[in-house]
Design a protein around this motif. Structure first.
Motif, PDB file in Angstrom:
ATOM      1  N   GLY A  70       4.099  -0.754  -1.978  1.00 19.72           N
ATOM      2  CA  GLY A  70       3.208   0.351  -2.307  1.00 19.72           C
ATOM      3  C   GLY A  70       2.426   0.127  -3.584  1.00 19.72           C
ATOM      4  N   ILE A  71       3.058  -0.449  -4.614  1.00 18.20           N
ATOM      5  CA  ILE A  71       2.394  -0.612  -5.900  1.00 18.20           C
ATOM      6  C   ILE A  71       1.306  -1.677  -5.824  1.00 18.20           C
ATOM      7  CG2 ILE A  71       4.095  -2.293  -6.746  1.00 18.20           C
ATOM      8  CD1 ILE A  71       2.220   0.422  -8.771  1.00 18.20           C
ATOM      9  N   THR A  72       1.537  -2.756  -5.075  1.00 15.89           N
ATOM     10  CA  THR A  72       0.498  -3.780  -4.957  1.00 15.89           C
ATOM     11  C   THR A  72      -0.662  -3.278  -4.103  1.00 15.89           C
ATOM     12  OG1 THR A  72       1.673  -4.801  -3.092  1.00 15.89           O
ATOM     13  CG2 THR A  72       2.100  -5.691  -5.283  1.00 15.89           C
ATOM     14  N   ASN A  73      -0.357  -2.481  -3.090  1.00 15.80           N
ATOM     15  CA  ASN A  73      -1.426  -1.883  -2.293  1.00 15.80           C
ATOM     16  C   ASN A  73      -2.290  -0.965  -3.145  1.00 15.80           C
ATOM     17  OD1 ASN A  73      -0.602  -3.181   0.027  1.00 15.80           O
ATOM     18  ND2 ASN A  73       0.638  -1.470   0.773  1.00 15.80           N
ATOM     19  N   LEU A  74      -1.660  -0.267  -4.079  1.00 16.73           N
ATOM     20  CA  LEU A  74      -2.405   0.611  -4.975  1.00 16.73           C
ATOM     21  C   LEU A  74      -3.306  -0.188  -5.897  1.00 16.73           C
ATOM     22  CD1 LEU A  74      -2.846   3.483  -6.255  1.00 16.73           C
ATOM     23  CD2 LEU A  74      -1.010   2.880  -7.845  1.00 16.73           C
ATOM     24  N   ILE A  75      -2.748  -1.219  -6.544  1.00 17.60           N
ATOM     25  CA  ILE A  75      -3.520  -1.992  -7.514  1.00 17.60           C
ATOM     26  C   ILE A  75      -4.625  -2.787  -6.838  1.00 17.60           C
ATOM     27  CG2 ILE A  75      -3.396  -3.831  -9.232  1.00 17.60           C
ATOM     28  CD1 ILE A  75      -0.534  -2.936  -9.841  1.00 17.60           C
ATOM     29  N   ASP A  76      -4.325  -3.429  -5.716  1.00 19.18           N
ATOM     30  CA  ASP A  76      -5.328  -4.241  -5.026  1.00 19.18           C
ATOM     31  C   ASP A  76      -6.300  -3.405  -4.210  1.00 19.18           C
ATOM     32  OD1 ASP A  76      -4.336  -6.646  -5.985  1.00 19.18           O
ATOM     33  OD2 ASP A  76      -2.961  -6.922  -4.300  1.00 19.18           O
ATOM     34  N   GLY A  77      -5.860  -2.222  -3.789  1.00 25.66           N
ATOM     35  CA  GLY A  77      -6.692  -1.412  -2.903  1.00 25.66           C
ATOM     36  C   GLY A  77      -7.545  -0.394  -3.627  1.00 25.66           C
ATOM     37  N   GLN A  78      -6.946   0.756  -3.970  1.00 24.45           N
ATOM     38  CA  GLN A  78      -7.672   1.854  -4.608  1.00 24.45           C
ATOM     39  C   GLN A  78      -6.838   2.393  -5.752  1.00 24.45           C
ATOM     40  OE1 GLN A  78     -10.769   2.764  -3.214  1.00 24.45           O
ATOM     41  NE2 GLN A  78     -11.151   3.993  -5.032  1.00 24.45           N
ATOM     42  N   PRO A  79      -6.910   1.772  -6.935  1.00 25.53           N
ATOM     43  CA  PRO A  79      -6.059   2.188  -8.052  1.00 25.53           C
ATOM     44  C   PRO A  79      -6.425   3.540  -8.650  1.00 25.53           C
ATOM     45  CG  PRO A  79      -7.576   0.476  -8.741  1.00 25.53           C
ATOM     46  CD  PRO A  79      -7.727   0.598  -7.269  1.00 25.53           C
ATOM     47  N   ASN A  80      -7.665   3.983  -8.466  1.00 26.27           N
ATOM     48  CA  ASN A  80      -8.074   5.301  -8.959  1.00 26.27           C
ATOM     49  C   ASN A  80      -9.231   5.808  -8.115  1.00 26.27           C
ATOM     50  OD1 ASN A  80     -10.643   4.340 -10.300  1.00 26.27           O
ATOM     51  ND2 ASN A  80      -9.138   3.176 -11.492  1.00 26.27           N
ATOM     52  N   GLU A  81      -9.693   6.993  -8.406  1.00 26.51           N
ATOM     53  CA  GLU A  81     -10.696   7.642  -7.561  1.00 26.51           C
ATOM     54  C   GLU A  81     -12.072   7.003  -7.642  1.00 26.51           C
ATOM     55  OE1 GLU A  81     -10.780  11.746  -8.551  1.00 26.51           O
ATOM     56  OE2 GLU A  81      -8.815  12.202  -7.677  1.00 26.51           O
ATOM     57  N   VAL A  82     -12.374   6.303  -8.733  1.00 25.72           N
ATOM     58  CA  VAL A  82     -13.739   5.817  -8.927  1.00 25.72           C
ATOM     59  C   VAL A  82     -13.857   4.302  -8.852  1.00 25.72           C
ATOM     60  CG1 VAL A  82     -14.351   7.806 -10.336  1.00 25.72           C
ATOM     61  CG2 VAL A  82     -13.433   5.758 -11.440  1.00 25.72           C
ATOM     62  N   MET A  83     -12.772   3.609  -8.620  1.00 25.52           N
ATOM     63  CA  MET A  83     -12.826   2.151  -8.700  1.00 25.52           C
ATOM     64  C   MET A  83     -11.872   1.521  -7.698  1.00 25.52           C
ATOM     65  SD  MET A  83     -12.289  -0.120 -12.177  1.00 25.52           S
ATOM     66  CE  MET A  83     -13.551   0.863 -13.017  1.00 25.52           C
ATOM     67  N   ASP A  84     -12.322   0.437  -7.057  1.00 23.60           N
ATOM     68  CA  ASP A  84     -11.431  -0.312  -6.175  1.00 23.60           C
ATOM     69  C   ASP A  84     -10.658  -1.341  -6.980  1.00 23.60           C
ATOM     70  OD1 ASP A  84     -12.939  -2.973  -6.158  1.00 23.60           O
ATOM     71  OD2 ASP A  84     -14.493  -1.631  -5.397  1.00 23.60           O
TER      72      ASP A  84
END
Length: 389
Positions: A70-84
């Motif tokens: 889950g954490i790598t998917n977050l960092i590599d995918g969509q870490p925040n609302e305005v940035m991939d």
């Protein structure tokens, strides 16, 4: 004591506004916005930052990467609302290389990481209390961010707490290259340059007459349609023509630019050919392998160390993409891995971008190979059956 003091300025670009002014010991001020106007520095930074951003992050457990973390998917995918994820890693790497430091805030819901947000360097103030505690304050209102929620990336550091940019080592080289570029620009834009001189004897010509003679001469000698190019030039006794040569000193100066490019490549530790300088000592495959093993791995370790420390997991970046050679060699290597029982057929197919096949999830093994103890037991049975024991 304070590590960073803000200098309020704006370039009109939100990305460049994230850059903090750097002050050297001899009071020479550098700003990253100015540094990336240097083509070699721009290239070096963009190469390293792009390679970091393009390398997928993996969680490692018992030396093996876990799938669907889950954490790598977050960092590599969509870490925040305005940035991939790609642009987050790219921006963090750019700021780290240009400023020596880059920052991102971890937003949590209890123990779960909800998002990771990039913080402009100009908005972060780092201080250390008398008891050694680090404090991160963000924004004009000095919002306190706990150190466990602050990702602080730094490449070169003297005290382990603050980073220094590679640009500090390039102060003189940047000045030399800038002065050389300016001289070349002035030579071609302001100097009196021509490929030849046409002298009209015993005549006083105004500007209009000079223009007419120039046009007629060039028309007669092929400059317009090329019909008379390289043919013999014929002049009457009133004219003399002299060919001009380019100032060799300017050509030498242009060639000396390779020296500063090599210095910039050395400081950022990237192969010189990536800055457009010829390198005759290694092939492109060898250069890529050396780059990953001796350069990129150190930058990646800066990220891995901080991420592992603040997020409580063991991370690594997958750089297989950069170690791939030509397609034929890639297929050969995968085939050897399948035949050597290192990977399954379907794992090999996935590396080639092919769909899985039924029965392809089992490891293949040659009948010519077996464990040593099994071989000894097999040999003993053979001896018994042959009456040798």
């Amino acid at each position: 004591m304070g590590f960073f003091t803000k200098k309020q300025s704006t370039t009109g670009d939100p990305f460049l506004d994230a850059v903090v002014t750097m002050q050297s010991d001899d009071n020479t001020t550098y700003t990253s916005a100015g540094a990336i106007r240097n083509s070699d520095i721009f290239t070096a930074v963009s190469i390293i930052a792009s390679d970091i951003a393009s390398s997928p992050l993996q969680v490692i457990k018992d030396g093996v990467p876990k799938k669907d973390s889950g954490i790598t998917n977050l960092i590599d995918g969509q870490p925040n609302e305005v940035m991939d994820g790609w642009h987050l890693k790219f921006s963090l790497a750019v700021n780290m290389l240009l400023n020596g430091n880059s920052f991102a805030e971890i937003k949590r819901d209890g123990n779960k990481v909800q998002s990771i947000e990039l913080l402009p360097n100009s908005s972060v103030t780092v201080t250390q209390t008398d008891n050694g505690e680090l404090r991160y304050n963000v924004g004009d209102k000095k919002r306190r961010v706990p150190k466990e929620n602050m990702l602080h990336f730094k490449y070169f550091t003297q005290d382990g707490l603050t980073g220094l940019s590679p640009l500090y080592a390039l102060r003189d080289e940047i000045k030399i290259q800038k002065a050389g570029n300016k001289m070349i620009d002035n030579f071609f834009s302001r100097g009196i340059n021509s490929n030849g001189i046409l002298k009209v004897n015993k005549a006083v010509l105004d500007n209009e007459a000079k223009q007419n003679i120039r046009e007629k001469f060039e028309e007669s000698n092929g400059s317009q349609n090329g019909a008379n190019t390289l043919r013999t030039i014929i002049l009457d006794e009133s004219m003399d023509y002299q060919a001009m040569e380019v100032n060799t000193d300017v050509l030498k100066l242009a060639n000396s630019k390779d020296w500063t490019s090599r210095q910039i490549a050395a400081v950022f530790r990237i192969p010189v050919e990536r800055l457009g300088v010829e390198n005759t000592h290694s092939s492109s495959t060898q250069s890529s392998l050396i780059y990953v093993k001796e350069t990129l791995i150190h930058y990646l370790n800066c990220f891995v160390s901080e991420l592992s420390n603040k997020l409580g997991k063991n991370f690594r970046f997958n750089v297989d993409r950069m170690l791939e050679s030509d397609p034929d060699t890639k297929v050969k290597n995968i085939l050897e891995q399948v035949q050597g029982s290192l990977i399954t057929i379907n794992e090999g197919r996935s590396k080639l971008g092919l769909p899985p096949r039924d029965g392809g999830d089992r490891l293949l093994a040659s009948l010519n190979y077996t464990y040593l103890d099994t071989l000894e037991e097999y040999q003993r049975k053979e001896n018994v059956e042959n009456g040798e024991e």
